[in-house]
Design a protein around this motif. Structure first.
Motif, PDB file in Angstrom:
ATOM      1  N   VAL A  84       6.445  -5.092   2.839  1.00 15.06           N
ATOM      2  CA  VAL A  84       6.634  -5.298   4.268  1.00 15.06           C
ATOM      3  C   VAL A  84       5.751  -6.450   4.719  1.00 15.06           C
ATOM      4  O   VAL A  84       4.770  -6.790   4.060  1.00 15.06           O
ATOM      5  CB  VAL A  84       6.280  -4.012   5.054  1.00 15.06           C
ATOM      6  CG1 VAL A  84       7.321  -2.953   4.811  1.00 15.06           C
ATOM      7  CG2 VAL A  84       4.902  -3.505   4.675  1.00 15.06           C
ATOM      8  N   SER A  85       6.093  -7.035   5.857  1.00 14.43           N
ATOM      9  CA  SER A  85       5.278  -8.128   6.399  1.00 14.43           C
ATOM     10  C   SER A  85       3.872  -7.606   6.688  1.00 14.43           C
ATOM     11  O   SER A  85       3.707  -6.478   7.125  1.00 14.43           O
ATOM     12  CB  SER A  85       5.885  -8.654   7.698  1.00 14.43           C
ATOM     13  OG  SER A  85       7.205  -9.052   7.467  1.00 14.43           O
ATOM     14  N   GLY A  86       2.895  -8.400   6.408  1.00 14.71           N
ATOM     15  CA  GLY A  86       1.518  -8.020   6.691  1.00 14.71           C
ATOM     16  C   GLY A  86       0.877  -7.193   5.594  1.00 14.71           C
ATOM     17  O   GLY A  86      -0.251  -6.736   5.740  1.00 14.71           O
ATOM     18  N   ALA A  87       1.599  -7.022   4.473  1.00 12.92           N
ATOM     19  CA  ALA A  87       1.014  -6.258   3.367  1.00 12.92           C
ATOM     20  C   ALA A  87       0.025  -7.115   2.572  1.00 12.92           C
ATOM     21  O   ALA A  87      -0.662  -6.606   1.697  1.00 12.92           O
ATOM     22  CB  ALA A  87       2.105  -5.719   2.453  1.00 12.92           C
ATOM     23  N   GLY A  88      -0.024  -8.405   2.877  1.00  6.47           N
ATOM     24  CA  GLY A  88      -1.030  -9.254   2.225  1.00  6.47           C
ATOM     25  C   GLY A  88      -0.527 -10.003   1.018  1.00  6.47           C
ATOM     26  O   GLY A  88      -1.317 -10.428   0.184  1.00  6.47           O
ATOM     27  N   LYS A  89       0.786 -10.198   0.940  1.00  9.49           N
ATOM     28  CA  LYS A  89       1.352 -10.898  -0.227  1.00  9.49           C
ATOM     29  C   LYS A  89       0.854 -12.338  -0.293  1.00  9.49           C
ATOM     30  O   LYS A  89       0.450 -12.816  -1.359  1.00  9.49           O
ATOM     31  CB  LYS A  89       2.890 -10.896  -0.165  1.00  9.49           C
ATOM     32  CG  LYS A  89       3.493  -9.506  -0.145  1.00  9.49           C
ATOM     33  CD  LYS A  89       5.003  -9.531  -0.177  1.00  9.49           C
ATOM     34  CE  LYS A  89       5.620 -10.161   1.048  1.00  9.49           C
ATOM     35  NZ  LYS A  89       5.568  -9.336   2.270  1.00  9.49           N
TER      36      LYS A  89
ATOM     37  N   HIS B 227      11.463 -11.286   0.507  1.00  4.56           N
ATOM     38  CA  HIS B 227      11.825 -10.170   1.387  1.00  4.56           C
ATOM     39  C   HIS B 227      13.195  -9.656   1.015  1.00  4.56           C
ATOM     40  O   HIS B 227      13.648  -8.640   1.523  1.00  4.56           O
ATOM     41  CB  HIS B 227      11.867 -10.647   2.847  1.00  4.56           C
ATOM     42  CG  HIS B 227      10.529 -10.714   3.467  1.00  4.56           C
ATOM     43  ND1 HIS B 227      10.064 -11.827   4.115  1.00  4.56           N
ATOM     44  CD2 HIS B 227       9.519  -9.812   3.507  1.00  4.56           C
ATOM     45  CE1 HIS B 227       8.839 -11.593   4.533  1.00  4.56           C
ATOM     46  NE2 HIS B 227       8.487 -10.380   4.174  1.00  4.56           N
ATOM     47  N   ASP B 228      13.856 -10.428   0.166  1.00  5.57           N
ATOM     48  CA  ASP B 228      15.255 -10.176  -0.126  1.00  5.57           C
ATOM     49  C   ASP B 228      15.352  -9.319  -1.389  1.00  5.57           C
ATOM     50  O   ASP B 228      15.106  -9.787  -2.497  1.00  5.57           O
ATOM     51  CB  ASP B 228      15.939 -11.540  -0.330  1.00  5.57           C
ATOM     52  CG  ASP B 228      17.431 -11.416  -0.500  1.00  5.57           C
ATOM     53  OD1 ASP B 228      17.895 -10.326  -0.900  1.00  5.57           O
ATOM     54  OD2 ASP B 228      18.130 -12.412  -0.242  1.00  5.57           O
ATOM     55  N   ILE B 229      15.704  -8.054  -1.212  1.00  8.16           N
ATOM     56  CA  ILE B 229      15.724  -7.115  -2.346  1.00  8.16           C
ATOM     57  C   ILE B 229      16.767  -7.543  -3.382  1.00  8.16           C
ATOM     58  O   ILE B 229      16.518  -7.516  -4.588  1.00  8.16           O
ATOM     59  CB  ILE B 229      15.993  -5.668  -1.855  1.00  8.16           C
ATOM     60  CG1 ILE B 229      14.840  -5.231  -0.940  1.00  8.16           C
ATOM     61  CG2 ILE B 229      16.127  -4.700  -3.020  1.00  8.16           C
ATOM     62  CD1 ILE B 229      15.057  -3.900  -0.265  1.00  8.16           C
TER      63      ILE B 229
ATOM     64  N   THR C   1       2.686  -2.206  -0.434  1.00  9.50           N
ATOM     65  CA  THR C   1       2.810  -1.597   0.889  1.00  9.50           C
ATOM     66  C   THR C   1       1.444  -1.174   1.402  1.00  9.50           C
ATOM     67  O   THR C   1       0.457  -1.175   0.677  1.00  9.50           O
ATOM     68  CB  THR C   1       3.704  -0.327   0.845  1.00  9.50           C
ATOM     69  OG1 THR C   1       3.263   0.492  -0.234  1.00  9.50           O
ATOM     70  CG2 THR C   1       5.157  -0.679   0.671  1.00  9.50           C
ATOM     71  N   GLY C   2       1.452  -0.787   2.672  1.00  9.00           N
ATOM     72  CA  GLY C   2       0.269  -0.197   3.279  1.00  9.00           C
ATOM     73  C   GLY C   2      -0.676  -1.208   3.883  1.00  9.00           C
ATOM     74  O   GLY C   2      -0.504  -2.413   3.758  1.00  9.00           O
TER      75      GLY C   2
END
Lengths: 253, 247
Positions: free
Chosen positions: B37-42, B189-191, B205-206
């Motif tokens: 998810v966005s903001g997970a720190g990737k 982001h594209d599964i 996540t998280g």
């Protein structure tokens, strides 16, 4: 066909506007709405220009040499200050207020002082032009250097580029557009600066010529020299535009 | 050989932990995706691996060598192509070589065969603005490839492209992957894209971001577009969506 015609009219409309102004001006003079000793007609101005052509060119040469030297030094100084201010925050903090102060002092006010200190030759004129021209360059180039794209900067860093390499490969060309915009301003400042400096003392130059014709109430010659000065500025600005095109071919695509 | 390992990487900003104890592994010639998810720190993780920022804790190892906080070791490509608008395509692509000390003329010679391989012949003297989005992205990929010592980090490289261009880039990328020697870590982001291209997928996540699941895509490469319509593909997709919901 009509669209093409429309296009020509749109592009040439400034010529029409100028022609109208000249016609009205000529009319005002011919029918003596304004006495001729106060406002010479365009035809008189043209005659004065042709009559004094040789003399005007001699003075133009001097003014252009002064402006050229002053502008060159101003540009070099402006770029050096901008680069120093960009690379070192302390230099930035120290210089910025002083730079602004130099620009709040009216050029006309310091010109007599410069003449007093440096004499009637080239030196005071060149110094005045440097003061007038370096500032737009500094501000423009500094802005260009500071606005370098952050992501691209990181990308080059991730490739292991050194500070010098980042400056050479990224910052120089990123700020080229801002540099040329500033140069356009500085070019016209350099001519105006030269003329103002010549008003206050000197033996040759368009400013000197201007003072002389004013003192002899030759307003036709006065107008002629004013038009010549603005013509020179326009030509120089167009020249900057051409040089910009040559130096920034990627803008043309 | 190009093998990348991160060991217990933790990174904080202003006292807030962004990513925590990240352990991932990238083997030679592998393509591994990172979904989250966005903001997970990737992106923080990528910035750390590339050496742009240093982690509070943990290590980045490339072929056993500690490269924590060192730039220029792995290549990094961002979402935007970030081609320099004032350099021609060949000079853009040759830039990493020039930065490493190769003479400009020689670097141009060196990149020529690669331009052909990446379908960019004829664009050498053009500026980025003259190319389509897909071609610019290909040029950026080539530049990334040329500055790598075998490992590339790609941060959503295709996400700025329209769907049709994106599809043809996938197809092209699947083909080129077999010709070039590159281990790739890929954020997306594209599964669908992740399943189509990857050997393995990490889910992140998280808050703070952690690796919560690892999925191996067993279907052999190169995969075709039809793979997207198989039951096998859908099973993987279901698994990922479920896992992301749990996170």
């Amino acid at each position: 066909m009509t669209r093409k015609f429309q296009n020509i009219i749109n592009k040439g409309s400034y010529l029409v506007a100028i022609a109208v102004i000249l016609l009205v001006w000529q009319g005002v003079c011919t029918y003596e709405v304004v006495p001729s000793f106060m406002l010479p007609s365009p035809v008189d101005v043209w005659k004065a220009f042709v009559g004094d052509f040789g003399l005007l060119m001699m003075h133009t040469k001097i003014t252009l040499i002064e402006a050229g030297i002053g502008l060159f030094l101003g540009v070099v100084l402006g770029v050096v200050i901008a680069v120093l201010m960009d690379t070192n925050q302390m230099v930035y903090n120290a210089c910025y207020p002083i730079l602004v102060i130099t620009q709040t002092i009216p050029t006309v006010a310091i010109a007599p002082l410069l003449v007093l200190w440096l004499g009637y030759d080239m030196a005071p004129k060149v110094v005045l032009i440097v003061i007038a021209t370096f500032f737009p360059i500094t501000i423009g180039v500094l802005d260009g250097l500071k606005s370098t794209d952050k992501d691209t900067l990181n990308l080059l860093r991730s490739m292991g580029a050194s500070k010098v390499q980042i400056f050479y490969h990224l910052k120089v060309k990123s700020s080229l557009g801002a540099f040329f915009s500033s140069l356009k301003i500085s070019v016209s400042y350099s001519i105006i600066g030269a003329v103002i400096a010549e008003w206050l003392g000197g033996f040759n130059g368009l400013g000197v010529y201007m003072t002389r014709v004013r003192k002899s109430f030759s307003y036709d010659k006065m107008f002629a020299v004013i038009f010549l000065i603005s013509l020179i500025s326009i030509v120089l600005m167009l020249l900057v535009k051409e040089v910009r095109k040559k130096c920034m071919p990627w803008e043309q695509v | 050989m190009a093998n990348l390992v991160t060991k217990d990487i933790t990174k904080c900003f202003d006292g807030k932990t962004i990513i925590e104890e990240i352990n991932i592994e990238l083997n030679d010639k592998e393509l591994v995706s990172l979904i989250g998810v966005s903001g997970a720190g990737k992106t923080t993780l990528f910035n750390t691996i590339s050496g742009l920022i240093s982690p509070e804790q943990g290590q980045v190892l490339l072929d056993g060598e500690d490269i924590t906080g060192k730039t220029g070791k792995v290549s990094y490509m961002l979402q935007k192509d970030l081609l320099l608008p004032f350099k021609t395509i060949e000079d853009n692509v040759a830039l990493p070589l020039v930065l490493k000390g190769t003479k400009k003329k020689q670097a141009r010679e060196m990149v020529r065969p690669y331009l052909r391989e990446f379908g960019l012949e004829g664009t050498e003297k053009k500026y980025p603005a003259q190319l389509s989005g897909g071609m610019r992205q290909r040029a950026a990929l080539l530049r990334t490839y040329l500055c790598s010592s075998g490992v590339a980090l790609l941060d959503e490289p295709f996400s700025a492209l329209d769907t049709i261009t994106k599809r043809s880039m996938h197809k092209w990328y699947l083909e080129i992957m077999d010709h070039i020697h590159l281990s790739t870590l890929f954020i997306t982001h594209d599964i669908d894209e992740a399943i189509l291209l990857s050997d393995r997928i990490y889910l992140m996540t998280g808050k703070p971001g952690r690796i919560t699941k690892e999925i191996a895509i067993k279907t052999p490469r190169p995969r075709s577009e039809e793979f997207l319509l198989t039951e096998e593909f859908l099973a993987y997709k279901r698994e990922i969506i479920e896992a992301l919901k749990l996170g």
